[in-house]
Design an enzyme around this catalytic site. Structure first.
Site, short mmCIF file in Angstrom:
data_model
loop_
_atom_site.label_atom_id
_atom_site.label_comp_id
_atom_site.label_asym_id
_atom_site.label_seq_id
_atom_site.Cartn_x
_atom_site.Cartn_y
_atom_site.Cartn_z
N ASP A 45 -3.05 -7.71 1.36
CA ASP A 45 -3.86 -7.75 0.26
C ASP A 45 -4.54 -6.88 -0.43
O ASP A 45 -5.45 -6.29 0.17
CB ASP A 45 -4.88 -8.86 0.76
CG ASP A 45 -5.73 -9.66 -0.64
OD1 ASP A 45 -6.16 -8.92 -1.36
OD2 ASP A 45 -5.91 -10.67 -0.67
N HIS A 46 -3.70 -6.24 -1.66
CA HIS A 46 -4.12 -4.75 -1.92
C HIS A 46 -5.46 -4.71 -2.20
O HIS A 46 -6.11 -3.37 -2.09
CB HIS A 46 -3.23 -4.48 -3.12
CG HIS A 46 -3.52 -4.98 -4.48
ND1 HIS A 46 -2.96 -6.15 -4.94
CD2 HIS A 46 -4.25 -4.34 -5.56
CE1 HIS A 46 -3.59 -6.46 -5.96
NE2 HIS A 46 -4.10 -5.37 -6.35
N HIS A 56 -7.19 -12.58 -2.98
CA HIS A 56 -8.00 -11.37 -3.32
C HIS A 56 -9.42 -11.85 -3.50
O HIS A 56 -10.32 -11.07 -2.88
CB HIS A 56 -7.80 -10.74 -4.71
CG HIS A 56 -6.32 -10.40 -4.85
ND1 HIS A 56 -5.36 -9.75 -3.81
CD2 HIS A 56 -5.28 -10.49 -5.72
CE1 HIS A 56 -4.31 -9.69 -4.32
NE2 HIS A 56 -4.15 -9.88 -5.42
N GLU A 64 -8.93 -9.26 -16.53
CA GLU A 64 -8.28 -8.52 -16.94
C GLU A 64 -7.93 -8.52 -18.35
O GLU A 64 -7.68 -9.70 -18.92
CB GLU A 64 -6.58 -8.74 -16.24
CG GLU A 64 -6.77 -8.79 -14.77
CD GLU A 64 -5.36 -8.74 -14.23
OE1 GLU A 64 -4.61 -8.13 -13.95
OE2 GLU A 64 -5.23 -10.16 -13.63
N ARG A 123 20.18 -5.96 -3.17
CA ARG A 123 21.51 -6.39 -3.49
C ARG A 123 22.52 -5.39 -4.18
O ARG A 123 23.70 -5.41 -4.00
CB ARG A 123 21.59 -7.99 -4.31
CG ARG A 123 21.66 -8.90 -3.38
CD ARG A 123 22.13 -10.33 -3.90
NE ARG A 123 21.45 -10.09 -5.56
CZ ARG A 123 20.93 -11.26 -6.15
NH1 ARG A 123 21.23 -12.42 -5.59
NH2 ARG A 123 20.38 -11.15 -7.10
N LYS A 159 -8.67 -1.45 -1.75
CA LYS A 159 -9.39 -0.70 -2.37
C LYS A 159 -10.53 -0.04 -1.75
O LYS A 159 -11.11 -0.69 -1.03
CB LYS A 159 -9.64 -1.52 -3.59
CG LYS A 159 -8.26 -2.11 -4.49
CD LYS A 159 -9.12 -3.03 -5.76
CE LYS A 159 -7.91 -3.74 -6.46
NZ LYS A 159 -7.37 -2.83 -7.20
N LYS A 177 -6.83 -14.05 -17.24
CA LYS A 177 -5.85 -12.87 -18.13
C LYS A 177 -6.50 -12.83 -19.24
O LYS A 177 -6.92 -13.87 -19.95
CB LYS A 177 -4.39 -13.37 -18.08
CG LYS A 177 -3.97 -13.58 -16.48
CD LYS A 177 -3.35 -12.09 -16.02
CE LYS A 177 -2.66 -12.40 -14.86
NZ LYS A 177 -2.47 -10.97 -14.24
C1 BG6 Z 1 -1.87 -9.10 -8.40
C2 BG6 Z 1 -1.81 -10.42 -9.18
O1 BG6 Z 1 -1.78 -9.49 -7.01
O2 BG6 Z 1 -3.16 -8.62 -8.49
C3 BG6 Z 1 -1.55 -9.91 -10.60
O3 BG6 Z 1 -0.49 -11.03 -8.89
C4 BG6 Z 1 -2.74 -9.04 -10.98
O4 BG6 Z 1 -1.44 -11.15 -11.39
C5 BG6 Z 1 -3.29 -8.21 -9.92
O5 BG6 Z 1 -2.74 -8.79 -12.33
C6 BG6 Z 1 -4.58 -7.42 -10.25
O6 BG6 Z 1 -4.48 -6.25 -9.47
P1 BG6 Z 1 -5.63 -5.13 -9.87
O7 BG6 Z 1 -5.37 -4.15 -8.63
O8 BG6 Z 1 -4.89 -4.44 -10.95
O9 BG6 Z 1 -6.95 -5.57 -10.06
#
Ligand code: BG6
Length: 508
Positions: free
Chosen positions: A195-196, A258, A234, A60, A200, A358
């Site tokens: 889905d990252h 994930h 985390e 925007r 990995k 977390k």
């Molecule tokens: C994200 C979540 O998809 O993945 C976050 O929304 C999380 O809350 C993160 O911190 C963790 O990713 P990675 O790659 O740091 O383990």
């Protein structure tokens, strides 16, 4: 579809992206700055991008092309991990960056975008190929897809693909609605749900480990494996994402997507060949085999937690309830642990425990495959029970990437004393090469039309189905939160959940 198959390099070796324009919605956002732009720059650095490559930023905020380039320059410099920043390369990369301001609710903005894409196609020779990347609020995905469709941008001279970030819906029902709206505009084969975790290196390596070696797969079943523990801890809290996180919670944020994808990669059947559909069919099949809990089974098989104030190392961490954007009586889970059972011949009766949280003692993601103990405790008296320790195979996803096998060994000396030892493979020391970031891998995949590591709608549905009974049950509960201190491994109930099976969590 046939064309996609023949274009795909099945082993993903010689990958160079075809010409294309990547249109990023949410170009002024955090993900673009921290992940997408550094990943694209890195692909340019590696010589993976075609000369006819362009990025069109959309958001925007009014901005000139030069302002956009300057902002991206600073972000890439700041967030580029472990590789040099080359000003000369940046200058040529930045020539392909342009920007157009647009409101996603305004139909005219899509017509303007269509004009802009056509100009870029002409000037940069992108052959009309376009990848739309939606890095916006998830509530805008369907609206943007429809806007693109309304302006005819879902079709064109070259190929069209759309990438969306999780969450794909808020529950099973909303995921279905989102999907129907997306599929009304794009074909399923054009929708890339990122889905990252699947990007990995270490998660991809699970497939190499299982299916590239002969010795592990015969042991990979209920006869030899006692249980599996998947941990994604985390150390940070929600770090300014309180408003989003309050709506999501750990189960939705990490497990539904994930970690169930990771579990599927660990537990799926071997695909008959390494191709996106073959691999995804197996992952989907596994996800559909997860036993769906009845409401009266949830309390024993799923634990919710929320952190209160505590310590992370020497630092004081405030409790979740005092984070910005979080309401003081929030019932959101910042920790979740679930026992999943898989109803198929390979895994019947083997619990898969998943936990994530977390504000835990450290950042660590790993999969621990615990094997059954030896059938005869031959050394019991001489070893104070040490040989009763089971063999554990640990697939370490992050931060120390590698694989360890734990077993017992005879201590040097005249007696028959046994002690647990470990055989370790470490990515860094074995290869000495930098691993590409997940976004580098996945962006290159999407541009190349390889969806192996992307999530398909049937998987999204299956994983929502697996967590939905938990969400429904938790919605009826009044939790006494917080129930764990920041800097600890979660609530006691998570330990009790495993104790009912005679198991304990590993301390990674
Ligand atoms: C994200 C979540 O998809 O993945 C976050 O929304 C999380 O809350 C993160 O911190 C963790 O990713 P990675 O790659 O740091 O383990």
């Amino acid at each position: 579809m046939t064309q996609e198959i023949s274009l795909q390099d099945p082993l993903r070796f010689h990958r160079k992206a075809p010409p294309c324009a990547v249109v990023i919605y949410g170009a002024n956002g955090d993900l673009t700055k921290r992940k997408l732009m550094p990943a694209l720059y890195r692909l340019a650095y590696e010589g993976r991008l075609a000369p006819g490559f362009a990025v069109i930023g959309v958001s925007r905020t009014p901005m000139s092309n030069d302002e956009f380039r300057d902002r991206m320059h600073d972000s890439v410099k700041t967030f580029l991990e472990a590789s040099p920043f080359d000003e000369d390369l940046w200058r040529s990369f930045a020539q392909g960056l342009t920007y157009i301001a647009g409101d996603v609710g305004d139909a005219e903005s899509y017509t303007a975008l269509a004009g802009h894409i056509a100009e870029v196609a002409e000037s940069r020779k992108t052959e009309g190929n376009v990848l739309f990347y939606l890095s916006t609020q998830p509530s805008q995905y369907a609206q943007i897809a429809e806007g693109l469709g309304g302006a005819g941008l879902n079709k064109g001279e070259g190929w069209r693909r759309i990438v969306i970030e999780k969450p794909f819906g808020h529950d099973l029902e909303s995921a279905g609605v989102l999907n129907r709206r997306l599929q009304a505009v794009f074909n399923e084969s054009e929708i890339y749900r990122i889905d990252h975790y699947l990007g990995k290196e270490t998660v991809q390596n699970i497939m190499a480990f299982r299916f590239g070696n002969g010795i592990f797969e015969p042991l990979w079943d209920r006869t030899h494996i006692d249980h599996v523990q998947i941990t994604a801890a985390e150390s940070i809290g929600v770090e300014g994402r309180g408003a989003y996180y309050q709506e999501a919670g750990a189960l939705r944020d990490m497990i539904q997507n994930h970690l169930l994808q990771v579990m599927a990669t660990v537990a799926m059947e071997p695909p008959s060949y390494f191709h996106s559909d073959a691999v995804r069919d197996e992952r989907a099949k596994l996800l559909r085999s997860i036993r769906i809990m009845r409401p009266d089974q949830v309390a024993a098989n799923a634990v919710a937690g929320q952190y209160g104030p505590g310590r992370s190392g020497s630092e004081l961490v405030p409790g979740f309830l005092t984070e910005k954007g979080v309401s003081p009586d929030s019932q959101t889970n910042t920790f979740a642990a679930v026992t999943f059972l898989i109803d198929n011949w390979r895994w019947s009766g083997v619990p898969f425990y998943i936990r994530t949280g977390k504000a835990m003692p450290k950042r660590v993601s790993e999969i621990a495959i615990q094997f059954k103990t030896a059938p005869l405790a031959m050394f019991r008296r001489a070893t104070a029970g040490a040989e009763a320790l089971p063999n554990v195979l640990i697939l370490r996803i992050q931060p120390e990437e590698g694989i360890s096998l734990k077993f017992v060994s005879k201590r040097p000396g005249s007696g028959m004393q046994l002690r647990p030892v470990s055989m370790d493979f470490n990515y860094g020391s074995s290869f000495g090469e930098r691993s590409p970031s997940a976004y580098e891998t996945l962006l290159l995949d999407a541009i190349s039309g390889d969806a192996t590591l992307y999530t398909r709608q049937d998987m999204v549905d299956a994983s929502w189905s697996a967590v939905q009974p938990i969400l429904d049950y938790w919605a009826t509960q009044k939790f006494t939160f917080p129930n764990y201190d920041a800097g600890t491994w979660g609530p006691a109930a998570a330990d009790e959940m495993l104790a009912r099976w005679g198991h304990t969590w590993r301390k990674p």
